[in-house]
Design an enzyme around this catalytic site. Sequence first.
Site, PDB file in Angstrom:
ATOM      1  N   CYS A   9       0.844  -1.358  -0.316  1.00 48.98           N
ATOM      2  CA  CYS A   9      -0.239   0.183   0.138  1.00 48.98           C
ATOM      3  C   CYS A   9       0.858   1.733  -0.014  1.00 48.98           C
ATOM      4  O   CYS A   9       2.019   0.852  -0.529  1.00 48.98           O
ATOM      5  CB  CYS A   9      -0.609  -0.037   1.184  1.00 48.98           C
ATOM      6  N   ASN A  12       2.253   1.439   4.456  1.00 52.53           N
ATOM      7  CA  ASN A  12       2.732   0.069   5.787  1.00 52.53           C
ATOM      8  C   ASN A  12       2.475  -0.144   6.634  1.00 52.53           C
ATOM      9  O   ASN A  12       2.995  -0.185   7.640  1.00 52.53           O
ATOM     10  CB  ASN A  12       3.850  -0.226   4.727  1.00 52.53           C
ATOM     11  N   CYS A  14      -1.096   0.703   7.538  1.00 50.86           N
ATOM     12  CA  CYS A  14      -2.720   0.719   7.340  1.00 50.86           C
ATOM     13  C   CYS A  14      -3.339  -0.990   7.109  1.00 50.86           C
ATOM     14  O   CYS A  14      -3.027  -1.576   7.149  1.00 50.86           O
ATOM     15  CB  CYS A  14      -3.783   1.569   7.171  1.00 50.86           C
ATOM     16  N   ARG A  15      -3.486  -0.671   5.940  1.00 52.29           N
ATOM     17  CA  ARG A  15      -3.897  -2.114   4.632  1.00 52.29           C
ATOM     18  C   ARG A  15      -3.014  -3.099   4.558  1.00 52.29           C
ATOM     19  O   ARG A  15      -3.138  -4.190   4.805  1.00 52.29           O
ATOM     20  CB  ARG A  15      -4.804  -1.139   3.551  1.00 52.29           C
ATOM     21  N   SER A  16      -1.859  -2.102   3.752  1.00 52.61           N
ATOM     22  CA  SER A  16      -1.472  -3.546   3.913  1.00 52.61           C
ATOM     23  C   SER A  16      -0.465  -4.831   4.986  1.00 52.61           C
ATOM     24  O   SER A  16      -0.452  -6.402   4.942  1.00 52.61           O
ATOM     25  CB  SER A  16       0.606  -3.838   3.117  1.00 52.61           C
ATOM     26  N   ASP A 124      -8.354   3.401   1.562  1.00 52.87           N
ATOM     27  CA  ASP A 124      -7.094   3.955   2.617  1.00 52.87           C
ATOM     28  C   ASP A 124      -7.503   4.801   3.371  1.00 52.87           C
ATOM     29  O   ASP A 124      -8.429   5.700   3.578  1.00 52.87           O
ATOM     30  CB  ASP A 124      -5.931   4.835   1.843  1.00 52.87           C
TER      31      ASP A 124
HETATM   32  P1  4NP Z   1      -1.489   2.997   4.075  1.00 49.42           P
HETATM   33  O1  4NP Z   1      -2.297   4.249   4.852  1.00 49.42           O
HETATM   34  O2  4NP Z   1      -1.442   2.697   2.782  1.00 49.42           O
HETATM   35  O3  4NP Z   1      -2.602   1.645   4.633  1.00 49.42           O
HETATM   36  O4  4NP Z   1      -0.637   2.421   5.110  1.00 49.42           O
HETATM   37  C1  4NP Z   1      -1.387   5.282   4.666  1.00 49.42           C
HETATM   38  C2  4NP Z   1      -0.334   5.651   6.290  1.00 49.42           C
HETATM   39  C3  4NP Z   1      -0.044   6.514   5.413  1.00 49.42           C
HETATM   40  C4  4NP Z   1      -0.059   7.803   4.663  1.00 49.42           C
HETATM   41  C5  4NP Z   1      -1.228   7.296   4.025  1.00 49.42           C
HETATM   42  C6  4NP Z   1      -1.469   6.203   3.815  1.00 49.42           C
HETATM   43  N1  4NP Z   1       1.081   9.055   4.687  1.00 49.42           N
HETATM   44  O5  4NP Z   1       0.221   9.688   3.855  1.00 49.42           O
HETATM   45  O6  4NP Z   1       1.068   8.661   5.972  1.00 49.42           O
END
Ligand code: 4NP
Length: 155
Positions: A9, A12, A14-16, A124
């Site tokens: 994602c 790294n 939240c989702r992944s 997200d």
């Molecule tokens: P993820 O979520 O891609 O599911 O881990 C996010 C976590 C942090 C950010 C964006 C998406 N960020 O911009 O910091």
Amino acid sequence: MSRRVLVVCLGNICRSPLAEGIFRHRLDQARPGHRVEFDSAGTGHWHAGQPPDTRAIAVAAGHGVDISGLRARQVTVEDFERFDLILAADRSNLADLRRLSPPQARARLALLLEEYGDGGEVPDPYQHDRDAFERVFAMLDAAARRLLDRQPDPV
Ligand code: 4NP
């Protein structure tokens, strides 16, 4: 033969890591001794070395899945040779992966919910509330059931 699956994602956190933890947990439960290895990474570098988002850890724990020991890392060019399958959480992640992939890399790239679902993206949840994390958990847990249904080779 062991198979390696990487979920990717943006951050790294939240989702992944949720997908990595859920897929590993469900497969360990249903098929002890399986030879599938899961890992996760982010296209971005901002959270490298950090544990998953506290909301992701809490929601997973509420469903009996421990992701607290995972640490974020950025995807590397070596990942495209090391993994058999790289699953992107959303189309933006998939486009980034296609740009990063060396030509004729070993790994097959796919959208996670096209591989183990009805298509579409894992949204997200980072800027949203805990309910958004619950919805992501439910989507990924349904994807884990699809993965398990793919007997005997889930990859
Ligand atoms: P993820 O979520 O891609 O599911 O881990 C996010 C976590 C942090 C950010 C964006 C998406 N960020 O911009 O910091």
